[in-house]
Write a protein that holds these residues in place. Sequence first.
Motif, PDB file in Angstrom:
ATOM      1  N   ASP A 112       0.821  -1.207   0.000  1.00 25.32           N
ATOM      2  CA  ASP A 112       0.000   0.000   0.000  1.00 25.32           C
ATOM      3  C   ASP A 112       0.860   1.264   0.000  1.00 25.32           C
ATOM      4  N   LEU A 113       2.171   1.112   0.229  1.00 28.95           N
ATOM      5  CA  LEU A 113       3.065   2.266   0.303  1.00 28.95           C
ATOM      6  C   LEU A 113       3.752   2.556  -1.027  1.00 28.95           C
ATOM      7  N   GLU A 114       3.335   1.851  -2.091  1.00 22.57           N
ATOM      8  CA  GLU A 114       4.046   1.974  -3.359  1.00 22.57           C
ATOM      9  C   GLU A 114       4.115   3.411  -3.850  1.00 22.57           C
ATOM     10  N   ASP A 115       3.079   4.194  -3.614  1.00 18.89           N
ATOM     11  CA  ASP A 115       3.072   5.584  -4.068  1.00 18.89           C
ATOM     12  C   ASP A 115       3.340   6.565  -2.930  1.00 18.89           C
ATOM     13  N   ALA A 116       3.872   6.056  -1.823  1.00 21.43           N
ATOM     14  CA  ALA A 116       4.078   6.914  -0.660  1.00 21.43           C
ATOM     15  C   ALA A 116       5.447   7.587  -0.700  1.00 21.43           C
ATOM     16  N   VAL A 117       5.520   8.734  -0.035  1.00 19.38           N
ATOM     17  CA  VAL A 117       6.776   9.448   0.177  1.00 19.38           C
ATOM     18  C   VAL A 117       7.175   9.218   1.634  1.00 19.38           C
ATOM     19  N   ALA A 118       8.409   8.771   1.851  1.00 21.09           N
ATOM     20  CA  ALA A 118       8.907   8.540   3.210  1.00 21.09           C
ATOM     21  C   ALA A 118       9.696   9.768   3.659  1.00 21.09           C
ATOM     22  N   VAL A 119       9.380  10.260   4.850  1.00 20.56           N
ATOM     23  CA  VAL A 119       9.998  11.498   5.348  1.00 20.56           C
ATOM     24  C   VAL A 119      10.521  11.271   6.760  1.00 20.56           C
ATOM     25  N   LEU A 120      11.816  11.514   6.956  1.00 21.39           N
ATOM     26  CA  LEU A 120      12.443  11.386   8.272  1.00 21.39           C
ATOM     27  C   LEU A 120      12.482  12.760   8.928  1.00 21.39           C
ATOM     28  N   CYS A 121      11.828  12.889  10.092  1.00 26.16           N
ATOM     29  CA  CYS A 121      11.794  14.163  10.820  1.00 26.16           C
ATOM     30  C   CYS A 121      12.539  14.032  12.148  1.00 26.16           C
TER      31      CYS A 121
ATOM     32  N   GLU B  94      13.491  11.473  25.006  1.00 24.46           N
ATOM     33  CA  GLU B  94      12.893  12.779  25.303  1.00 24.46           C
ATOM     34  C   GLU B  94      11.386  12.693  25.084  1.00 24.46           C
ATOM     35  N   ALA B  95      10.775  11.675  25.665  1.00 28.69           N
ATOM     36  CA  ALA B  95       9.355  11.411  25.431  1.00 28.69           C
ATOM     37  C   ALA B  95       8.443  12.412  26.125  1.00 28.69           C
ATOM     38  N   GLU B  96       8.895  12.989  27.226  1.00 34.84           N
ATOM     39  CA  GLU B  96       8.034  13.893  27.974  1.00 34.84           C
ATOM     40  C   GLU B  96       7.610  15.093  27.140  1.00 34.84           C
ATOM     41  N   GLU B  97       8.411  15.479  26.160  1.00 37.81           N
ATOM     42  CA  GLU B  97       8.055  16.600  25.302  1.00 37.81           C
ATOM     43  C   GLU B  97       7.645  16.138  23.908  1.00 37.81           C
ATOM     44  N   GLY B  98       7.605  14.823  23.668  1.00 34.50           N
ATOM     45  CA  GLY B  98       7.175  14.313  22.373  1.00 34.50           C
ATOM     46  C   GLY B  98       8.110  14.668  21.245  1.00 34.50           C
ATOM     47  N   ARG B  99       9.403  14.805  21.533  1.00 36.89           N
ATOM     48  CA  ARG B  99      10.356  15.241  20.515  1.00 36.89           C
ATOM     49  C   ARG B  99      11.043  14.074  19.802  1.00 36.89           C
ATOM     50  N   TRP B 100      10.519  12.888  19.918  1.00 33.09           N
ATOM     51  CA  TRP B 100      11.172  11.708  19.356  1.00 33.09           C
ATOM     52  C   TRP B 100      11.297  11.759  17.834  1.00 33.09           C
ATOM     53  N   PRO B 101      12.326  11.087  17.273  1.00 26.53           N
ATOM     54  CA  PRO B 101      12.448  10.992  15.812  1.00 26.53           C
ATOM     55  C   PRO B 101      11.233  10.274  15.241  1.00 26.53           C
ATOM     56  N   THR B 102      10.751  10.734  14.096  1.00 29.08           N
ATOM     57  CA  THR B 102       9.542  10.166  13.498  1.00 29.08           C
ATOM     58  C   THR B 102       9.743   9.949  12.007  1.00 29.08           C
ATOM     59  N   LEU B 103       9.247   8.803  11.521  1.00 27.08           N
ATOM     60  CA  LEU B 103       9.268   8.495  10.095  1.00 27.08           C
ATOM     61  C   LEU B 103       7.836   8.580   9.593  1.00 27.08           C
TER      62      LEU B 103
ATOM     63  N   ASN C 202       3.040  20.843  -7.627  1.00 28.90           N
ATOM     64  CA  ASN C 202       3.540  20.988  -8.992  1.00 28.90           C
ATOM     65  C   ASN C 202       5.029  21.322  -9.053  1.00 28.90           C
ATOM     66  N   ASP C 203       5.551  21.981  -8.018  1.00 27.21           N
ATOM     67  CA  ASP C 203       6.974  22.330  -8.045  1.00 27.21           C
ATOM     68  C   ASP C 203       7.827  21.269  -7.364  1.00 27.21           C
ATOM     69  N   ASN C 204       7.243  20.064  -7.193  1.00 25.74           N
ATOM     70  CA  ASN C 204       7.967  18.923  -6.643  1.00 25.74           C
ATOM     71  C   ASN C 204       8.316  19.074  -5.163  1.00 25.74           C
ATOM     72  N   SER C 205       7.664  20.002  -4.469  1.00 24.84           N
ATOM     73  CA  SER C 205       7.855  20.088  -3.026  1.00 24.84           C
ATOM     74  C   SER C 205       6.632  19.484  -2.360  1.00 24.84           C
ATOM     75  N   THR C 206       6.714  19.290  -1.067  1.00 26.36           N
ATOM     76  CA  THR C 206       5.572  18.715  -0.353  1.00 26.36           C
ATOM     77  C   THR C 206       5.488  19.327   1.041  1.00 26.36           C
ATOM     78  N   ILE C 207       4.310  19.359   1.589  1.00 20.98           N
ATOM     79  CA  ILE C 207       4.128  19.845   2.948  1.00 20.98           C
ATOM     80  C   ILE C 207       3.762  18.658   3.829  1.00 20.98           C
ATOM     81  N   ILE C 208       4.555  18.422   4.851  1.00 20.24           N
ATOM     82  CA  ILE C 208       4.301  17.309   5.756  1.00 20.24           C
ATOM     83  C   ILE C 208       3.393  17.806   6.876  1.00 20.24           C
ATOM     84  N   GLU C 209       2.169  17.349   6.845  1.00 23.22           N
ATOM     85  CA  GLU C 209       1.219  17.755   7.877  1.00 23.22           C
ATOM     86  C   GLU C 209       1.298  16.756   9.031  1.00 23.22           C
ATOM     87  N   GLY C 210       2.515  16.516   9.505  1.00 21.85           N
ATOM     88  CA  GLY C 210       2.690  15.514  10.547  1.00 21.85           C
ATOM     89  C   GLY C 210       2.302  16.021  11.926  1.00 21.85           C
TER      90      GLY C 210
END
Length: 327
Positions: A107-116, A225-234, A244-252
């Motif tokens: 189901d992820l074939e068309d997904a974009v993976a983003v490391l934050c 650093e879980a108390e502030e929810g600052r953990w790394p997220t994929l 259209n300009d090949n950028s994306t907005i991550i509404e994470g």
Amino acid sequence: PSVSPDSESRPTAPPVRMPVSLPPRPELPTEAPTAGPMEPSSSVPISELSVISTADTTIYRGGFSADSSFGTEDTMLVQNGPEGDLDLPSAYALVQFNLGTEINLDDLEDAVAVLCLNHVENTEPEREITYTTCTLPPTPVDIESLTGQDVSYVIPDDCERGDPVDFTVTPSQTTTCTDVTSLVFPRSGLRRGHRSLQESASILFMIDNLEESDQPGDRFYTREEAEEGRWPTLFFVQDSDITNDNSTIIEGFNDPCGICGEGLEVTLPDVQIPIPEEFLSLLPLGVPDDVTCGLAESFCQNGGCTPDICQQLPGFVNTVCGCELQV
């Protein structure tokens, strides 16, 4: 003397969560592999899928810290000081994500993976440092127990798939998000990449500075650093979200909310919340089982809770978390 892992100053308030615009994505090959038979659809909507790191640590290449493990620290350091400089020891970060078995990767074939990553702001003069990340072969060893004497990973020699990806960080930056689709799903062998990932169900990122520098590196918050929810997220977002300009907005990150509801506050922050079944599909993968009222409050106030969770939580935690009118 060597640099203590905890010596960097830390911000006194949680960073403000903002939508992040990614850099342009490279052109993809026009020839796609032949699709196989359709698999049953995953129960997790791709547009809502986010995975919290299950392990993260700093590995020191040299200095007095090379024989110690740092998997329980609140931050991880990435730094490439001059060889033999004990004040700026060379170090890189490892971050691991486990996808589990409930996700159908087809189901992820068309997904974009983003490391934050959440960056620890510092007082260094304004400069921009380029860091590099790639994925390493999964290891059965707990990465948080590793030391610089156990492993010596090098980019690109030890990278598993896809070309390493660069991103930049400035001292005042609070969050950095990087398109790592090419690392998670190499487009030269998309279906094969999915099967490989499904078999391991684990993604291990290495983050390093490939350029030697006499300037201090940067620290990023860890899962600890879980108390502030600052953990790394994929994050996994729909490819259709690319503009259209090949950028994306991550509404994470969602609008902040309190778990008790508007006008109420938590008075029992250390009480553990039993997570009901109906909430499990709404939470990011990797959220600890022993969630306390205080952790949940910080997580939701930092934009980690979806509107559905914000709406449903007050009725569930009102008594458990001792919700009372704010004074």
